[in-house]
Enzyme design. Structure first.
Site, mmCIF file in Angstrom:
data_model
loop_
_atom_site.group_PDB
_atom_site.id
_atom_site.type_symbol
_atom_site.label_atom_id
_atom_site.label_comp_id
_atom_site.label_asym_id
_atom_site.label_seq_id
_atom_site.Cartn_x
_atom_site.Cartn_y
_atom_site.Cartn_z
ATOM 1 N N ASP A 292 43.488 47.762 68.210
ATOM 2 C CA ASP A 292 43.134 47.029 66.972
ATOM 3 C C ASP A 292 45.015 46.844 66.614
ATOM 4 O O ASP A 292 45.723 46.618 66.950
ATOM 5 C CB ASP A 292 42.973 48.534 65.722
ATOM 6 C CG ASP A 292 42.165 47.472 65.103
ATOM 7 O OD1 ASP A 292 42.161 46.983 64.767
ATOM 8 O OD2 ASP A 292 41.114 48.131 64.692
HETATM 9 C C1 BGC Z 1 40.977 45.854 61.707
HETATM 10 C C2 BGC Z 1 38.963 46.022 62.679
HETATM 11 C C3 BGC Z 1 39.529 43.981 62.704
HETATM 12 C C4 BGC Z 1 41.018 43.912 63.129
HETATM 13 C C5 BGC Z 1 41.255 42.291 63.214
HETATM 14 C C6 BGC Z 1 41.763 45.984 61.546
HETATM 15 O O1 BGC Z 1 42.440 46.461 61.225
HETATM 16 O O2 BGC Z 1 40.012 47.921 61.901
HETATM 17 O O3 BGC Z 1 37.932 45.841 63.043
HETATM 18 O O4 BGC Z 1 38.834 44.090 63.627
HETATM 19 O O5 BGC Z 1 41.695 44.634 61.834
HETATM 20 O O6 BGC Z 1 41.100 42.040 62.526
#
Ligand code: BGC
Length: 759
Positions: A292
């Site tokens: 993530d």
């Molecule tokens: C989120 C993810 C997301 C990623 C990219 C993160 O902060 O937890 O779910 O896909 O950002 O935007």
């Protein structure tokens, strides 16, 4: 290394066999594998690391803004030091970035573009929690396939969706992004969305790679506080949290994303147990794991790694294949290999998985095939997409209350008053995680009502008060109007003018989504006060709720005649809501999540354990002294403009064994005056087991349409697979014993029968 070790038995039996047969990433193609071998042979360590690095583009920021300047970024692309980018959008921009890599890098390995397409790209569908209330798997597959079509036409290859985190705490802001509290529902909806995004051929330019996230446990954040610690044991981890992910892996989802949280002292991003032992080991998964946003670097504040070098080592050993914006792999991996701290084979494994996805997408044949400006123009917001958005939106609406059949509203009314901060809001229906939706582009409830009644009915509108105030954006806190009631007087006057008042209350779109946890789940701001004032002058209030989490609506429920739950329904929200309010569509949605009586009940979910003290007249049982422990509106609940009667359950046998099947049948009759659709739900209870089982668990459902007076037999089949759970043997299997099967229209109102199963 500290790791959560458990003996794993390598059993891999598909749980969702019938749904899960899309050919995909897990079916290795020897030709592709051979090509990957040849590429790997050519690659330097630096180039391998490059494939494992993902950078944010210059558009949206969905995490902490980056500190790298665009000149350095460009140079890194030219050097082949970046394998993937997120948030680079449009056919033109993706083509440009791809060109930089294809024309300058030594090995010309195409870039992979990812983006959060959570409920639509330009055409917005209901937020995932709302859409899940449709329980209509075909419709959800269709909405994902339309989202994929629009996304792919903008040059993007990969969505970070579906989120299949079982989530049971209404305080958690990201509850809007999943399918609610039930593992089975998350699993089947997750599989439907994966099929929609990926289609049957990832190389088709109308499809994109999907991503099962967040692996794992993110939805179990303590106290509903985003990113918070998770503490669960093996039974809950396997049976509740991992079950949908197992289904996603079996369905051939191209990628997984790990999660920010720790479980039992180990951040998921560094968990060998989750990523290598379970996902890539027991489940034999062949796609790749993206971290993530920054989660590899976050191993440091977690207190699990001392510095970037250790964070990189822990993450790569654990099986995190790609570093999203963490800036760890690019610094740490090459020196770690050169010092022999980690084996280069770990990089080979990660790169192989990443290249496999790029091959499946067809990028090696034509790296520009998705970036087609003309297709982009034709596809975005196509008429058919908007029609589909209206249809799935109305299917997602849940009728919670309808006293004295206030609804549907008649178009013969002289006038209708529409009140509320969200009534003419053209932005909130778009929800959070709205990708490329244009601001204020949704059909508001007021507009939907006007479209439906034309000039036949006089519409009196008064906003009453503001809810969210000021600039709203993904990363900024939302300001709520807690004081200004200056619009009340006008609203009260308007309420007096009509027989019926439609009040549109709930949440601003930016009250849910990432980081949007709340300790309170009542109507915020001055909304409750406004409602109190309006019902004083007109008791005939239809409350239209717009929200991304279950709300505590105990007080409104006592005040109003009808309640319609509409979530954030997307581009066509107002039209879909009017379809239901005036009866052009008979509501059929069912709650994918329990609505509590108060926030103190959270996390509240129907599939709880019995405990050793389920009920008693004394205080010494598992309940509360100041509240019922039951939901206000239970999981699976939703009314219709007609009524359905369930007959008795009949079983094909009272026991079955081994590979035999048991048939469970019930008669369903439409006892009302209009045609309607019912979702018949099947729950099971395993009475005694090697790990305690919930009091009931959803295991199947069917949607049945009936004309007035019509009766249909609805039959389900139960097999050993239906009875499976993660037993004390640490494997998925059915155990012999006594079971209850329950059928009905929600998790509370059920008919039941008993049977025995013998292995
Ligand atoms: C989120 C993810 C997301 C990623 C990219 C993160 O902060 O937890 O779910 O896909 O950002 O935007």
């Amino acid at each position: 290394m500290k790791q959560f070790k458990i003996v794993l038995i390598a059993v891999f039996a598909p749980l969702f066999a019938s749904e899960a047969q899309t050919k995909g990433i897990n079916d290795l193609d020897p030709v592709v594998e051979h090509k990957i071998d040849s590429i790997l042979e050519l690659m330097t360590v630096k180039e391998k690391v490059g494939q494992m690095v993902q950078y944010n583009g210059s558009f949206d920021v969905t995490g902490a803004p980056s500190d790298i300047d665009s000149k350095t970024k460009l140079q890194k692309l030219k050097n082949g030091e970046v394998g993937s980018m997120l948030n680079v959008l449009t056919a033109e921009a993706t083509r440009e970035a791809q060109q930089v890599v294809m024309e300058n890098s030594r090995l010309k390995i195409p870039l992979l573009f990812g983006y959060d397409v959570i409920h639509g790209y330009k055409t917005m569908f209901p937020v995932p929690l709302g859409e899940s209330a449709s329980w209509d798997l075909d419709a959800m597959e269709l909405s994902a396939s339309i989202a994929a079509k629009e996304t792919a036409a903008a040059g993007v290859h990969w969505t970070f969706a579906p989120m299949i985190d079982v989530s049971r705490d209404a305080r958690w802001g990201r509850i809007m992004e999943g399918a609610g509290e039930d593992p089975y529902l998350n699993a089947v909806i997750g599989v439907a969305r994966i099929k929609g995004f990926q289609g049957s051929d990832l190389a088709d330019v109308a499809t994109i790679a999907a991503c099962a996230k967040h692996f794992a446990g993110y939805g179990f954040a303590e106290a509903g506080r985003d990113y918070n610690t998770v503490n669960v044991g093996t039974s809950e981890l396997q049976n509740a949290i991992l079950m949908p992910f197992k289904a996603a892996a079996e369905a051939g989802v191209a990628t997984f994303m790990n999660s920010f949280n720790e479980i039992d002292g180990v951040p998921s991003t560094a968990s060998t147990y989750l990523q290598r032992d379970i996902l890539k080991g027991v489940w034999d998964y062949k796609g790749f794991m993206v971290s993530d946003w920054g989660s590899i670097a976050e191993l440091i504040p977690h207190g699990y790694a001392e510095d970037k070098m250790q964070a990189g080592e822990l993450a790569v050993v654990a099986g995190s294949d790609m570093d999203m914006e963490g800036r760890v792999y690019e610094e740490a991996l090459e020196p770690l290999v050169n010092e022999n701290t980690i084996d280069e084979a770990l990089l080979d494994d990660a790169v192989r998985r990443i290249l496999r996805v790029k091959f499946h997408l067809g990028l090696f044949e034509d790296p520009y095939k998705y970036s087609d400006a003309q297709r982009e123009q034709e596809v975005l917001l196509a008429e058919a997409h908007l029609e589909a958005a209206r249809d799935i939106a109305r299917k997602s609406i849940v009728l919670l209350k309808n006293e004295n059949s206030v609804l549907p509203l008649s178009k013969a009314l002289e006038s209708i008053t529409v009140i509320g901060p969200l009534a003419d809001d053209k932005d909130s229906p778009l929800g959070n995680w709205r990708a490329q939706a244009d601001k204020n582009s949704a059909v508001s409830v007021l507009e939907g009502i006007q479209n439906a009644v034309g000039k036949e009915v006089q519409i009196n509108y008064a906003k009453g008060a503001d809810l969210g105030m000021g600039e709203r954006s993904f990363l900024m806190p939302l300001e709520i109007n807690d004081t200004d009631t200056s619009g009340f007087a006008k609203a009260i006057e308007a309420a007096k003018k009509s027989e019926v008042v439609v009040m549109v209350l709930g949440e601003d779109a930016f009250q849910t989504g990432e980081g949007r946890s709340q300790t309170g789940i009542q109507l915020r701001g001055v909304q409750q006060e406004l409602l109190d004032e309006v019902v004083k002058v007109n008791p005939n209030v239809v409350l239209v709720l717009m929200n991304g989490r279950p709300l505590d609506i105990s007080k409104p429920n006592e005040e109003v005649s009808a309640i319609v739950e509409t979530w954030f329904l997307g581009s066509q929200a107002g039209n879909a809501i009017a379809d239901v309010l005036f009866g052009a569509y008979n509501p059929s949605g069912k709650l994918p999540i329990s609505f509590p009586r108060n926030v103190g009940q959270e996390p509240l979910y129907y599939n709880q354990k019995n405990t050793g003290r389920p009920a008693s007249d004394m205080v010494t049982y598992s309940g509360y002294q100041d509240s019922s422990r039951e939901a206000l509106f239970p999981f699976g609940f939703g009314l219709s403009y007609t009524t359905f009667e369930y007959g008795a359950i009949s079983l094909s046998a009272s026991e079955f064994s081994g590979e035999e099947k048991l048939e469970v049948t019930i008669e369903l009759t439409n006892t009302g005056a209009v045609a309607g659709k019912e979702t018949v739900q099947l729950y099971l209870r395993d009475l005694v087991a090697s790990r305690t089982r919930p009091v009931k668990e959803l295991r199947d459902f069917k949607q049945v349409s009936l004309k007035p007076g019509e009766t249909k037999k609805v039959t389900f089949e139960i097999s050993a697979k239906t009875l499976e759970f993660y037993t004390a043997n640490n494997t998925w299997e059915a155990e012999s014993g006594s079971f209850k099967v329950m059928l009905g229209s929600n998790s509370r109102d059920l008919k039941e029968a008993s049977f025995q199963y013998k292995k």
